[in-house]
Design a protein around this motif. Structure first.
Motif, PDB file in Angstrom:
ATOM      1  N   SER A   1       0.833  -1.212   0.000  1.00  0.00           N
ATOM      2  CA  SER A   1       0.000   0.000   0.000  1.00  0.00           C
ATOM      3  C   SER A   1       0.871   1.268   0.000  1.00  0.00           C
ATOM      4  O   SER A   1       0.480   2.284  -0.572  1.00  0.00           O
ATOM      5  CB  SER A   1      -0.987   0.000   1.166  1.00  0.00           C
ATOM      6  N   ASN A   2       2.038   1.206   0.606  1.00  0.00           N
ATOM      7  CA  ASN A   2       2.951   2.365   0.515  1.00  0.00           C
ATOM      8  C   ASN A   2       3.499   2.503  -0.903  1.00  0.00           C
ATOM      9  O   ASN A   2       3.682   3.621  -1.396  1.00  0.00           O
ATOM     10  CB  ASN A   2       4.096   2.236   1.522  1.00  0.00           C
ATOM     11  N   LEU A   3       3.764   1.387  -1.551  1.00  0.00           N
ATOM     12  CA  LEU A   3       4.187   1.430  -2.956  1.00  0.00           C
ATOM     13  C   LEU A   3       3.113   2.141  -3.791  1.00  0.00           C
ATOM     14  O   LEU A   3       3.407   3.047  -4.564  1.00  0.00           O
ATOM     15  CB  LEU A   3       4.426   0.005  -3.484  1.00  0.00           C
ATOM     16  N   LYS A   4       1.880   1.706  -3.604  1.00  0.00           N
ATOM     17  CA  LYS A   4       0.769   2.301  -4.353  1.00  0.00           C
ATOM     18  C   LYS A   4       0.715   3.816  -4.128  1.00  0.00           C
ATOM     19  O   LYS A   4       0.559   4.603  -5.062  1.00  0.00           O
ATOM     20  CB  LYS A   4      -0.535   1.648  -3.879  1.00  0.00           C
ATOM     21  N   ASN A   5       0.888   4.200  -2.875  1.00  0.00           N
ATOM     22  CA  ASN A   5       0.846   5.623  -2.533  1.00  0.00           C
ATOM     23  C   ASN A   5       2.005   6.382  -3.189  1.00  0.00           C
ATOM     24  O   ASN A   5       1.812   7.474  -3.733  1.00  0.00           O
ATOM     25  CB  ASN A   5       0.900   5.751  -1.007  1.00  0.00           C
TER      26      ASN A   5
END
Ligand code: GRF
Length: 187
Positions: free
Chosen positions: A15-19
């Protein structure tokens, strides 16, 4: 502005990658996500690399010298900056020496408190008053490089591990991009 070619290392949800991918679509954001490395072939986060056509590499960490393979690919993709985002392996001196001061990590606690795993259960057990996240530089010791940014919140009486994780992750989505902007502000 020339964006820094960046590799994001993941092991799980991403989810941090996505962000970070979403932030990097802004022209003024200092980095471009040019490569994703995962040590788990089923990591959910790989789907974001696929969705946004970002090259990704799966690394089998059971193979001897696997970090040489990582290094080879970092050079191949001309990577100059590395973000660890839920990467569950310790980075060794091979990578650290090749990317001195260029590797950052996000951790779900107010470092130096609660290095390592199971941060939320340990905080609850200790009846901590505050929780939060830290973005820090990576050195050879686990979760020990200097801090770039911390964000904190007060733990409520009814906060359990799941609630703490959710609250912390929401802060992470602000802290990681802010740390990156801070690093490259004057370059
Ligand atoms: C984050 O909470 C981060 O602090 C920790 O691992 C988690 C990764 O989450 N290092 P995700 O894979 O980015 O969703």
């Amino acid at each position: 502005m020339v964006k820094k070619n960046t590799c994001v290392f993941i092991s799980g949800q991403g989810s941090n990658l996505k962000n970070l991918i979403s932030c990097s679509r802004d022209n003024t954001f200092p980095i471009k996500i040019s490569l994703v490395i995962s040590n788990k072939k089923n990591a959910y986060g790989i789907k974001y690399a696929k969705k946004y056509n970002i090259p990704y590499i799966l690394i089998n960490t059971k193979i001897k010298n696997y970090e040489n393979k990582i290094l080879f690919n970092l050079k191949k993709y001309k990577i100059s900056f590395i973000c660890l985002a839920g990467y569950m392996k310790i980075i060794s001196s091979i990578l650290i020496n090749n990317y001195k001061g260029k590797i950052i990590n996000i951790h779900p606690s107010l470092l130096p408190k609660y290095k390592g795993l199971n941060t939320f259960s340990r905080m609850l057990k200790d009846k901590e008053k505050n929780a939060g996240c830290t973005v820090h530089y990576v050195n050879e010791k686990l979760d020990s490089g200097s801090n770039i940014i911390q964000k904190k919140f007060i733990i409520n009486d009814n906060d359990n591990e799941t609630i703490l994780r959710n609250k912390t992750q929401r802060l992470e989505y602000r802290a990681f991009p802010e740390a990156i902007i801070k690093i490259f502000r004057n370059t």
